[in-house]
Design an enzyme around this catalytic site. Structure first.
Site, PDB file in Angstrom:
ATOM      1  CG  ASN A 265      -1.901  -1.104   1.407  1.00  0.00           C
ATOM      2  OD1 ASN A 265      -2.005  -1.583   0.343  1.00  0.00           O
ATOM      3  ND2 ASN A 265      -1.610  -1.764   2.556  1.00  0.00           N
ATOM      4  CG  HIS A 267       0.965   3.926   3.498  1.00  0.00           C
ATOM      5  ND1 HIS A 267      -0.357   3.721   3.165  1.00  0.00           N
ATOM      6  CD2 HIS A 267       0.981   4.823   3.231  1.00  0.00           C
ATOM      7  CE1 HIS A 267      -0.646   4.294   2.910  1.00  0.00           C
ATOM      8  NE2 HIS A 267      -0.150   5.859   3.120  1.00  0.00           N
ATOM      9  CB  CYS A 302       5.685   6.581   8.732  1.00  0.00           C
ATOM     10  SG  CYS A 302       7.731   6.543   8.691  1.00  0.00           S
TER      11      CYS A 302
END
Length: 407
Positions: A265, A267, A302
């Site tokens: 994804n 991330h 993050c």
């Protein structure tokens, strides 16, 4: 009886519902869906033999086709009642550390893998978000809010572990997933874990309540009665984590996500945060103790270009009796004596503006003497960390620090 055709995207979902629902038992299916239960669903993706699911007034049954190669080779399947999923894994040589025991990151990765396989087996999306059809229409995804793992005995190289997982509702704002980890050879419970998930709009990144349509889609695959991996009152998974401030005893600054840390994804993967938390642990703890519990609260996403600081401090034990009573109804092992463990608070934050990414708590137990003595001379390694003044670790290398160099 009604015969339906479906496209490849909805095929597995329809089959999963047909396979495990008995329309003669009203509690297994929401009333608005019960009328559609008496059906024959025939779906034939391109290049695959058809799979026929038959549901009538009696118990449901499935006449499976060949399935995918991964499905045939995977050592996992739904349990007989279809309400949980079990899978077996062999611990590989690249999944163990210096002592030939699996790392906590290995355990966390296996939990993530079996959870994803469970979602796929009941027909949820395989895009990495485990979304239901309604969630995909509304552009909603699940995100992790909390992860709690307890490990009573680490598996070693070539051991076979069996992990069971299941989901259930968690109020109106989310869901939870639990796991039981066993040594497949002995049946001994070697670990437990639980997690909480909330629903978020993928575009706005705002949290959203779980509506009835989504709940109906996933609750049919959940246990009818509450089933908890940690049924004990006041267990560690329920405890709040205080925020660690700048006065942390130990720190590891300037951690940068690697490309390999990003998930499908785009991330930073949830397991990467565990490694970052451990980066700021004092070396004397790493040498003499092993991790027995970790709790992480996820506060912020993050990205690949973020720079992260890891802070850790020893946490005084105010509830030694609660911490030592880890033995529960699921067969977990008892905790070591109070003098043989310690615990820490952790904080991951963005280096630039100090925004909180993650806060955590870890508990550590003394390693067996043989494990402490088997460790190589760590300080001779290039890039080893040293403590230059209280609370700060520096590295002896120049340039970018690879966070995997330490261990």
């Amino acid at each position: 009886m009604l015969k339906l055709s479906c496209n490849a995207a909805d095929q597995i979902q329809a089959l999963a519902q047909c396979r495990f629902l008995d329309p003669s038992k009203p509690g297994l299916l929401p009333s608005r869906r019960r009328a559609a239960a008496a059906a024959v669903v025939s779906c034939s993706p391109a290049g695959k033999a058809p799979t026929l699911a038959v549901v009538s007034d009696g118990p449901a049954r499935v006449e499976p086709g060949p399935g995918s190669l991964a499905d045939r080779l995977r050592l996992g399947s739904l349990t007989e009642d279809g309400l949980s999923y079990k899978e077996r894994f062999i611990v590989r040589c690249y999944e163990v550390g210096m002592n030939k025991t699996a790392t906590v990151e290995t355990i966390a990765n296996l939990l993530q893998e079996v959870g994803g396989n469970h979602a796929q087996s009941v027909g949820f999306s395989t895009d990495g978000f485990a979304t239901t059809p309604t969630m995909r229409k509304l552009n909603l995804i699940w995100v992790t809010a909390r992860m709690h793992i307890e490990i009573y005995k680490y598996p070693t190289w070539s051991d076979v572990v069996e992990i069971e997982t299941w989901c259930q509702g968690e109020g109106r704002i989310g869901t939870r997933r639990d796991w039981i980890i066993k040594d497949y050879a002995t049946g001994q419970v070697t670990g437990r874990a639980t997690s909480k998930w909330v629903m978020m709009n993928q575009e706005t990144r705002r949290l959203q309540k779980v509506d009835d349509d989504v709940r109906d889609e996933y609750l049919i695959f959940c246990p009818r009665e509450s089933r908890l991996a940690f049924p004990e009152k006041n267990n560690g998974s329920l405890k709040k984590i205080a925020k660690l401030e700048d006065s942390a005893q130990y720190s590891r600054l300037g951690l940068v996500p690697r490309r390999a840390d990003l998930d499908m994804n785009q991330h930073v993967n949830n397991v990467t945060y565990i490694g970052w938390v451990l980066e700021s642990m004092p070396q004397e703890i790493i040498d003499s103790y092993e991790l027995q519990m970790i709790t992480l609260d996820y506060r912020r996403e993050c990205q690949h270009d973020d720079v992260v600081d890891s802070l850790s401090s020893h946490e005084p034990d105010e509830n030694s009796e609660d911490i030592s009573q880890l033995k529960g109804t699921n067969g977990s092992a008892a905790s070591p004596a109070a003098e043989d463990y310690c615990q820490f608070l952790h904080l991951l934050r963005l280096s630039g503006d100090g925004l909180e990414i993650n806060r955590g708590r870890t508990q550590w137990r003394k390693k067996p003497i043989r494990m402490c003595q088997s460790r190589p001379n760590w300080r001779k390694r290039r890039g080893s960390a040293r403590r230059t003044h209280p609370g700060v670790f520096k590295t002896q290398t120049s340039g970018t620090v690879d966070v995997t160099d330490l261990y």
